[in-house]
Structures are given as C-alpha cells and as structure tokens.
Write an enzyme that holds these catalytic residues in place. Structure first.
Site, PDB file in Angstrom:
ATOM      1  N   GLN A  96     -34.407 -26.363 -32.660  1.00  7.88           N
ATOM      2  CA  GLN A  96     -34.989 -27.175 -33.727  1.00  7.88           C
ATOM      3  C   GLN A  96     -36.378 -27.646 -33.324  1.00  7.88           C
ATOM      4  O   GLN A  96     -37.086 -28.269 -34.100  1.00  7.88           O
ATOM      5  CB  GLN A  96     -34.116 -28.415 -33.970  1.00  7.88           C
ATOM      6  CG  GLN A  96     -32.696 -28.095 -34.379  1.00  7.88           C
ATOM      7  CD  GLN A  96     -31.813 -29.335 -34.293  1.00  7.88           C
ATOM      8  OE1 GLN A  96     -31.768 -30.136 -35.215  1.00  7.88           O
ATOM      9  NE2 GLN A  96     -31.142 -29.510 -33.180  1.00  7.88           N
ATOM     10  N   HIS A 114     -37.160 -24.727 -37.242  1.00  6.74           N
ATOM     11  CA  HIS A 114     -38.082 -25.645 -37.923  1.00  6.74           C
ATOM     12  C   HIS A 114     -39.549 -25.262 -37.757  1.00  6.74           C
ATOM     13  O   HIS A 114     -40.427 -26.097 -37.912  1.00  6.74           O
ATOM     14  CB  HIS A 114     -37.832 -27.085 -37.435  1.00  6.74           C
ATOM     15  CG  HIS A 114     -36.482 -27.608 -37.854  1.00  6.74           C
ATOM     16  ND1 HIS A 114     -35.819 -28.637 -37.215  1.00  6.74           N
ATOM     17  CD2 HIS A 114     -35.655 -27.221 -38.866  1.00  6.74           C
ATOM     18  CE1 HIS A 114     -34.656 -28.852 -37.808  1.00  6.74           C
ATOM     19  NE2 HIS A 114     -34.524 -28.007 -38.805  1.00  6.74           N
ATOM     20  N   ASN A 209     -26.042 -33.987 -23.434  1.00  9.17           N
ATOM     21  CA  ASN A 209     -26.866 -35.030 -24.055  1.00  9.17           C
ATOM     22  C   ASN A 209     -26.800 -36.266 -23.160  1.00  9.17           C
ATOM     23  O   ASN A 209     -25.831 -36.444 -22.424  1.00  9.17           O
ATOM     24  CB  ASN A 209     -26.310 -35.354 -25.458  1.00  9.17           C
ATOM     25  CG  ASN A 209     -27.335 -36.059 -26.354  1.00  9.17           C
ATOM     26  OD1 ASN A 209     -27.944 -37.048 -25.955  1.00  9.17           O
ATOM     27  ND2 ASN A 209     -27.496 -35.553 -27.554  1.00  9.17           N
ATOM     28  N   GLN A 211     -26.415 -39.149 -24.259  1.00 13.05           N
ATOM     29  CA  GLN A 211     -25.461 -40.090 -24.873  1.00 13.05           C
ATOM     30  C   GLN A 211     -24.607 -39.368 -25.911  1.00 13.05           C
ATOM     31  O   GLN A 211     -24.954 -38.267 -26.341  1.00 13.05           O
ATOM     32  CB  GLN A 211     -26.226 -41.239 -25.525  1.00 13.05           C
ATOM     33  CG  GLN A 211     -27.197 -40.746 -26.568  1.00 13.05           C
ATOM     34  CD  GLN A 211     -28.095 -41.867 -27.098  1.00 13.05           C
ATOM     35  OE1 GLN A 211     -28.277 -42.891 -26.465  1.00 13.05           O
ATOM     36  NE2 GLN A 211     -28.633 -41.669 -28.281  1.00 13.05           N
TER      37      GLN A 211
END
Ligand code: NAD
Ligand code: ZN
Length: 236
Positions: A96, A114, A209, A211
């Site tokens: 992305q 994107h 990740n 979080q």
C-alpha cells in the site's frame, strides 16, 4: 512464535507479502498517524489532503504537502525489512506504500495498490504521466497536454484502485498459501479486504506489527515488534 513463523514461511509454496506504512516507518517515512505530529503540517488531516476533495479545495496546499513527503522519502533508505523482502525472489510484494523503498532495495515482483510518489499524472485523466525526482519535487503545474492540474500518481481516499492492479492483487491472494502482513493497520479498504480473501482461500496469515491491528483477529500467528527486526528473522 517467530520460529514457528519461520518454519511456516520456509515450507510455503506460494508466499505473498502485504505491507503498509509500518514497513517504512523505521526508514524515517512517517505513517499517516505520525505524518502530522510535527512542524508545519500538524494542523492538517492527511486523509483530507490525500483526497479528490482536498485537491479540488486547495491544490497548492496538497502539492506542497506531497513535496514535503517526497523530500522525506528521498532522504530515507531501505531498512532490513525491505532488504529481506527484496532478497527473496520467490515473494510477490503487494504494498500500500507509495514510497520507492522496496524498489530501491531491489524488489522485482511488486504490486503497488496505491500508486507511486515517484510520478505525476494529469488529474483530468487525459493519460499524461511523467516521472519526478523525489529529491527535487515540482510545485503545482499544468498538464502540457490538456492544461488541467498535474497531481501525484497515487490513489487517494475515496478513489477506485486501478482495475488491473486490483485484479493482480486479488488473484495473488487467492492463490497464496502464506500471506505475510507487515506494518499495516488493515483499516484502509478495499486494500485490507485482501487479508480476508487470502484467509478464505485457505492461506495461513502471519501478522507483523508493533501493536494489534484489524488483522489480529484473522491472524494464525501475530508477532508484535518492529518490522526491521521481525521480517528478516521470519524470512531467514
Ligand atoms: P497505517 O498508517 O494505517 O498503519 C501503519 C501500521 O504500521 C500501524 O498498524 C502501526 O502499528 C504499524 N507500525 C508502525 N511502525 C511499525 C514498525 N516499525 N514495524 C511494524 N509495524 C509498524 O498505514 P497503512 O495500513 O499502510 O494504510 C494507510 C494508507 O496510508 C495507505 O493507503 C498508504 O498508501 C498510505 N501511506 C503510505 C506511506 C508510505 O508509502 N510509506 C506512508 C504513510 C501512509
Ligand atoms: Zn492532461
């Protein structure tokens, strides 16, 4: 946990990586959440700037914001996570991100959902497109072909993804047996829908990740920590 993830990855027959802004965060490219925490751009909401409405309202402001982001990307260098992904020529990278760090790390197979900040195109859709120097970004200017404004060659919030790009991403996510999901909030649609598609098609999902994210719920394995440490570990 990361040992199990490494084993799953080493046994994968069709490995796809799906990355977001967290992949480039440690290279010094801010995620959208961080993009406006400092300096001049603090007052602005990136999701408004990166939209057709934002551009229609104040094209000058939007192009200046992109010039600021483009200069930051020109100064950034790929981190160990970009390099580990690029080193594996059996991985298809769906990203992305609109920076050029995966390319600069040497990644060959890349689906850019994107678009890219390394080019401008005509806002009218006349088809005019040109590469730009990220280190010396242009200011607002007109299309030499039709006179409308030029804009970054990226997909803005509220815009449709190019059909060929979306089809390539969908078909890869249907086919893969392992999807490595790196540094994405999985909150931006339709891109985030690729995660559910891969899961429904039988792939194992490994999430990296700092979080928990919207992808946590679907994850077979979730590794919490920095992409620059975890991605090389898992791909080793
Ligand atoms: P996001 O900002 O919504 O999410 C980033 C995610 O990365 C968060 O979940 C965060 O917890 C995680 N993260 C932050 N630092 C990390 C690290 N060091 N290691 C691992 N994870 C980390 O970004 P998104 O999901 O990509 O979606 C937002 C949209 O913003 C996309 O459409 C994208 O095109 C655009 N964007 C791109 C860039 C870029 O090209 N580098 C930067 C900002 C935004
Ligand atoms: Zn034009």
């Amino acid at each position: 946990m990361s040992k199990t993830a490494s084993r799953i990855v080493s046994e994968a027959r069709n490995l796809v990586a799906f990355s977001g802004a967290g992949l480039s965060a440690e290279s010094g490219v801010p995620t959208f959440r961080d993009a406006t925490t400092g300096g001049l751009w603090k007052r602005h909401d990136p999701t408004k700037l990166a939209s057709p409405q934002g551009f229609a309202r104040d094209p000058q402001l939007v192009v200046e914001w992109y010039a600021h982001r483009r200069r930051a990307i020109a100064q950034a260098v790929p981190n160990p996570a970009h390099r580990a992904l690029a080193a594996r020529d059996d991985i298809l990278n769906i990203t992305q991100n609109v920076d050029d760090l995966l390319e600069r790390a040497g990644a060959q197979a890349l689906v850019r959902l994107h678009g890219t900040l390394a080019a401008d195109r005509c806002d009218s859709g006349c088809g005019y497109r040109e590469s730009i120097d990220l280190a010396d970004p242009p200011s607002l200017r007109s299309c030499p072909r039709c006179g409308d404004h030029l804009r970054p060659d990226v997909v803005w919030f509220g815009e449709t993804l190019p059909a060929n790009v979306w089809e390539a991403a969908e078909s890869a996510c249907r086919r893969c047996d392992v999807l490595l999901i790196i540094g994405t909030s999985a909150a931006v649609h339709p891109a985030a829908g690729l995660i559910g598609l891969a899961k429904a098609s039988g792939a194992q999902l490994i999430v990296i990740n700092t979080q928990p994210s919207e992808a946590s719920e679907l994850a077979d394995i979730e590794l919490l920590g920095n992409a620059s440490a975890l991605v090389p570990e898992v791909l080793d």
